[in-house]
Motif scaffolding. Structure first.
Motif: not given
Length: 384
Positions: A112-130
């Motif tokens: 219903t509105g803009p997304a809000k940034l909680l954090e940026y996993n920019a170095d070692t992001p996982t959950s990529l396979v799924e």
């Protein structure tokens, strides 16, 4: 955006394991009634919502890159707990524009509105396979007429192809400290996308990397020089290790994926810097490094915390703290907005970026206030 119930496919466990999600049992704490991969529910979006989210994600990514430039220009490394001896190499990595491949924004979004940034996993992001594979095959099996916000695989292959990497094989390194298998499978998938882009690759454990004292280079078990290293070993761990100074000093002669300058994006001090630079931006929540500054409800996040550990939620109605030893480096104080409640499920949108473009979505869902290692991954679709 809607939360929908559905019937899991017969034999879904073996199906997702054959598609690379071999760690769906081990990556989840024991004793939970809900599995890590939960296809009994899913979220549906309209194409208009997805296009708008893509725009917001790419704007956030541009803002984050501007924040890196600001931190380096003003020398604010202490706010990020980056050792003084490593700071010049972080700046040099940024000025060279050492290549980056991917990252994942965690967003609060209720449709219903803009997304809000909680954090940026920019170095070692996982959950990529799924995110890239498993939910795509779920969509083809269960909702073959619908679409999905998911161009991850194609964009990863394309990104590897456009990078100008040093000659020789690219090494993909996991760490033996991960007993779940998630890291090895994630690196294996990244390695597969690199091979599809035409790169020669080698798999290796971080613990098996050696050092050639005479040549001043890292080498693998066959004594080949490591010229490109893709790893899920956080830079904050690397700089604190005995080999850290060698890794930092060798930045010019070796390509690291992700690069050293990503230390500034994978650190939650970024949230406060962004709020300073873009106060009132619709995709940001107020965040500060020196305390809550009068916020009625706020969450205290360790600068280098993981999986929701070591966080404190403070509201007029009470407080809550999650277990964990993180926080020695400092904290950020961010306004607390409860995750939206979709009939008992509280989703966090993991919006992927490959290169500098939005590339897909993965959703983690929890019944509590904080997404942690007990949260489940649920698929999504774009309704036709």
């Amino acid at each position: 955006m809607r939360r929908n119930a559905g019937r899991p496919r017969d034999g879904w466990e073996k199906t997702i394991e054959s598609q690379g999600l071999a760690y769906h049992r081990t990556a989840h704490p024991e004793g939970l009634s809900r599995p890590y991969w939960d296809e009994s529910v899913h979220y549906s979006f309209t194409m208009a919502e997805v296009l708008d989210l893509e725009r917001q994600v790419e704007e956030l990514h541009e803002m984050c890159l501007a924040a890196v430039e600001h931190v380096i220009a003003t020398g604010r490394y202490a706010d990020f707990a980056i050792p003084g001896w490593a700071a010049p190499a972080v700046a040099a990595s940024w000025r060279r524009r050492d290549p980056h491949v991917y990252g994942r924004f965690d967003l609060r979004y209720d449709g219903t509105g803009p997304a809000k940034l909680l954090e940026y996993n920019a170095d070692t992001p996982t959950s990529l396979v799924e995110s890239s594979l498993v939910q795509w095959f779920w969509l083809k099996d269960v909702h073959p007429g619908d679409d999905q916000w998911n161009s991850l695989h194609e964009r990863l292959v394309g990104r590897w192809a456009e990078l100008r990497l040093p000659t020789g094989p690219a090494h993909f390194a996991w760490t033996n400290m991960d007993e779940t298998g998630e890291e090895a499978m994630t690196l294996g998938y990244l390695q597969e996308t690199a091979e599809q882009a035409g790169l020669d690759t080698v798999a290796i454990a971080m613990e098996d990397l050696g050092w050639d004292e005479a040549g001043g280079r890292f080498v693998d078990l066959e004594h080949r020089v490591v010229r490109t290293l893709c790893k899920l070993y956080p830079w904050e761990w690397a700089v604190a290790d005995p080999f850290g100074p060698r890794a930092v000093a060798g930045q010019v002669s070796m390509t690291w994926i992700e690069p050293l300058w990503k230390m500034l994006l994978s650190n939650k001090a970024l949230l406060a810097v962004l709020w300073e630079m873009y106060p009132g931006h619709p995709n940001l929540l107020p965040a500060h490094l020196d305390g809550p500054r009068g916020l009625d409800s706020y969450i205290v996040k360790p600068l280098l915390g993981r999986e929701g550990a070591g966080m404190s939620v403070v509201t007029p109605g009470g407080s809550l703290r999650t277990p964990g030893e993180y926080g020695a480096e400092g904290h950020v104080y961010q306004e607390f907005r409860p995750l939206p409640d979709f009939g008992g499920g509280r989703p966090v949108l993991g919006a992927w970026v490959v290169g500098d473009e939005a590339a897909g979505l993965g959703i983690r869902e929890t019944a509590g206030l904080i997404t942690d290692d007990s949260s489940s991954f649920v698929p999504h679709r774009v309704a036709s």
